[in-house]
Write a protein that holds these residues in place. Sequence first.
Motif, PDB file in Angstrom:
ATOM      1  N   LEU A   8      46.360  32.467  35.852  1.00  0.00           N
ATOM      2  CA  LEU A   8      46.379  33.286  34.640  1.00  0.00           C
ATOM      3  C   LEU A   8      47.587  32.955  33.772  1.00  0.00           C
ATOM      4  O   LEU A   8      47.452  32.805  32.557  1.00  0.00           O
ATOM      5  N   GLN A   9      48.750  32.814  34.362  1.00  0.00           N
ATOM      6  CA  GLN A   9      49.938  32.477  33.573  1.00  0.00           C
ATOM      7  C   GLN A   9      49.776  31.129  32.884  1.00  0.00           C
ATOM      8  O   GLN A   9      50.118  30.976  31.708  1.00  0.00           O
ATOM      9  N   ASP A  10      49.232  30.171  33.605  1.00  0.00           N
ATOM     10  CA  ASP A  10      49.020  28.832  33.060  1.00  0.00           C
ATOM     11  C   ASP A  10      48.013  28.862  31.905  1.00  0.00           C
ATOM     12  O   ASP A  10      48.269  28.337  30.819  1.00  0.00           O
ATOM     13  N   THR A  11      46.874  29.480  32.121  1.00  0.00           N
ATOM     14  CA  THR A  11      45.831  29.509  31.093  1.00  0.00           C
ATOM     15  C   THR A  11      46.202  30.453  29.956  1.00  0.00           C
ATOM     16  O   THR A  11      45.835  30.216  28.807  1.00  0.00           O
ATOM     17  N   ASP A  12      46.941  31.500  30.270  1.00  0.00           N
ATOM     18  CA  ASP A  12      47.386  32.422  29.229  1.00  0.00           C
ATOM     19  C   ASP A  12      48.347  31.719  28.274  1.00  0.00           C
ATOM     20  O   ASP A  12      48.269  31.900  27.058  1.00  0.00           O
ATOM     21  N   GLN A  13      49.223  30.902  28.817  1.00  0.00           N
ATOM     22  CA  GLN A  13      50.133  30.128  27.968  1.00  0.00           C
ATOM     23  C   GLN A  13      49.326  29.210  27.050  1.00  0.00           C
ATOM     24  O   GLN A  13      49.622  29.086  25.864  1.00  0.00           O
ATOM     25  N   PHE A  14      48.295  28.582  27.588  1.00  0.00           N
ATOM     26  CA  PHE A  14      47.418  27.734  26.776  1.00  0.00           C
ATOM     27  C   PHE A  14      46.765  28.565  25.664  1.00  0.00           C
ATOM     28  O   PHE A  14      46.787  28.180  24.498  1.00  0.00           O
ATOM     29  N   ASP A  36      29.072  41.736  32.166  1.00  0.00           N
ATOM     30  CA  ASP A  36      29.242  40.885  33.344  1.00  0.00           C
ATOM     31  C   ASP A  36      30.034  39.610  33.106  1.00  0.00           C
ATOM     32  O   ASP A  36      29.759  38.570  33.701  1.00  0.00           O
ATOM     33  N   VAL A  37      31.046  39.675  32.274  1.00  0.00           N
ATOM     34  CA  VAL A  37      31.940  38.539  32.064  1.00  0.00           C
ATOM     35  C   VAL A  37      32.862  38.438  33.287  1.00  0.00           C
ATOM     36  O   VAL A  37      33.509  39.415  33.656  1.00  0.00           O
ATOM     37  N   PRO A  38      32.915  37.271  33.919  1.00  0.00           N
ATOM     38  CA  PRO A  38      33.810  37.133  35.069  1.00  0.00           C
ATOM     39  C   PRO A  38      35.262  37.073  34.610  1.00  0.00           C
ATOM     40  O   PRO A  38      35.569  36.573  33.532  1.00  0.00           O
ATOM     41  N   MET A  39      36.136  37.608  35.461  1.00  0.00           N
ATOM     42  CA  MET A  39      37.574  37.619  35.146  1.00  0.00           C
ATOM     43  C   MET A  39      38.371  37.560  36.436  1.00  0.00           C
ATOM     44  O   MET A  39      37.856  37.845  37.519  1.00  0.00           O
ATOM     45  N   ALA A  46      45.229  44.124  34.254  1.00  0.00           N
ATOM     46  CA  ALA A  46      45.782  44.322  32.906  1.00  0.00           C
ATOM     47  C   ALA A  46      44.906  45.281  32.099  1.00  0.00           C
ATOM     48  O   ALA A  46      45.413  46.143  31.372  1.00  0.00           O
ATOM     49  N   ILE A  47      43.595  45.148  32.232  1.00  0.00           N
ATOM     50  CA  ILE A  47      42.678  46.056  31.526  1.00  0.00           C
ATOM     51  C   ILE A  47      42.845  47.475  32.041  1.00  0.00           C
ATOM     52  O   ILE A  47      42.946  48.422  31.259  1.00  0.00           O
ATOM     53  N   ARG A  48      42.892  47.643  33.369  1.00  0.00           N
ATOM     54  CA  ARG A  48      43.079  48.979  33.952  1.00  0.00           C
ATOM     55  C   ARG A  48      44.390  49.593  33.468  1.00  0.00           C
ATOM     56  O   ARG A  48      44.442  50.779  33.146  1.00  0.00           O
ATOM     57  N   GLY A  49      45.434  48.789  33.421  1.00  0.00           N
ATOM     58  CA  GLY A  49      46.713  49.283  32.930  1.00  0.00           C
ATOM     59  C   GLY A  49      46.638  49.710  31.484  1.00  0.00           C
ATOM     60  O   GLY A  49      47.167  50.756  31.095  1.00  0.00           O
ATOM     61  N   TYR A  50      45.970  48.923  30.664  1.00  0.00           N
ATOM     62  CA  TYR A  50      45.796  49.246  29.247  1.00  0.00           C
ATOM     63  C   TYR A  50      45.013  50.544  29.080  1.00  0.00           C
ATOM     64  O   TYR A  50      45.368  51.392  28.250  1.00  0.00           O
ATOM     65  N   ARG A 101      42.063  41.246  26.560  1.00  0.00           N
ATOM     66  CA  ARG A 101      40.753  40.677  26.880  1.00  0.00           C
ATOM     67  C   ARG A 101      40.909  39.434  27.753  1.00  0.00           C
ATOM     68  O   ARG A 101      41.907  38.737  27.662  1.00  0.00           O
ATOM     69  N   PRO A 102      39.907  39.160  28.604  1.00  0.00           N
ATOM     70  CA  PRO A 102      39.977  37.990  29.488  1.00  0.00           C
ATOM     71  C   PRO A 102      40.037  36.668  28.718  1.00  0.00           C
ATOM     72  O   PRO A 102      39.666  36.597  27.542  1.00  0.00           O
TER      73      PRO A 102
END
Length: 154
Positions: A8-14, A36-39, A46-50, A101-102
């Motif tokens: 997630l950190q790698d792809t989030d940076q992208f 049914d979007v996979p995540m 992060a969504i639950r926290g939000y 969002r994912p």
Amino acid sequence: MTTDLVVLQDTDQFARGIDQSPCDGCDACGARCIADVPMLRAEYSAIRGYLATPEGAEARRVETLPKLITYPGTEVEDDVLYTACRFRDVERGRCSIYPVRPLVCRLFGHVEWLPCPILKVPAPVPGAVDAMRRYGDAPQKTYEEWLAVSPREE
């Protein structure tokens, strides 16, 4: 650090490096916001926290809306229906969890397999396929599947 968090950190940076400005205020790809979007588990968390914050109040309301809707551009009598994402605000035409969002949602309009339907984004982002391959290597479930295994997670 868990594998999904590293991915997630790698792809989030992208994803943060993608120019999202053509998408500001646009909802042309909203019909792609399906259930049914996979995540990754970290995205679910992060969504639950939000949702637990005051900013998540609108998303909590949106979750209660009917999600079986007519596909845009078709008539109701055509019976072309789809199930929208639980966080898709079908009344206002927007994502209620946009800030968290994912990754796959952040890539709408910017990758070969999810092109911008109105061509506001002229070309795919270089490196997106590799980012999605890394992302796809980590364990994923839908929001509903994560919710079933950890319903009280914050």
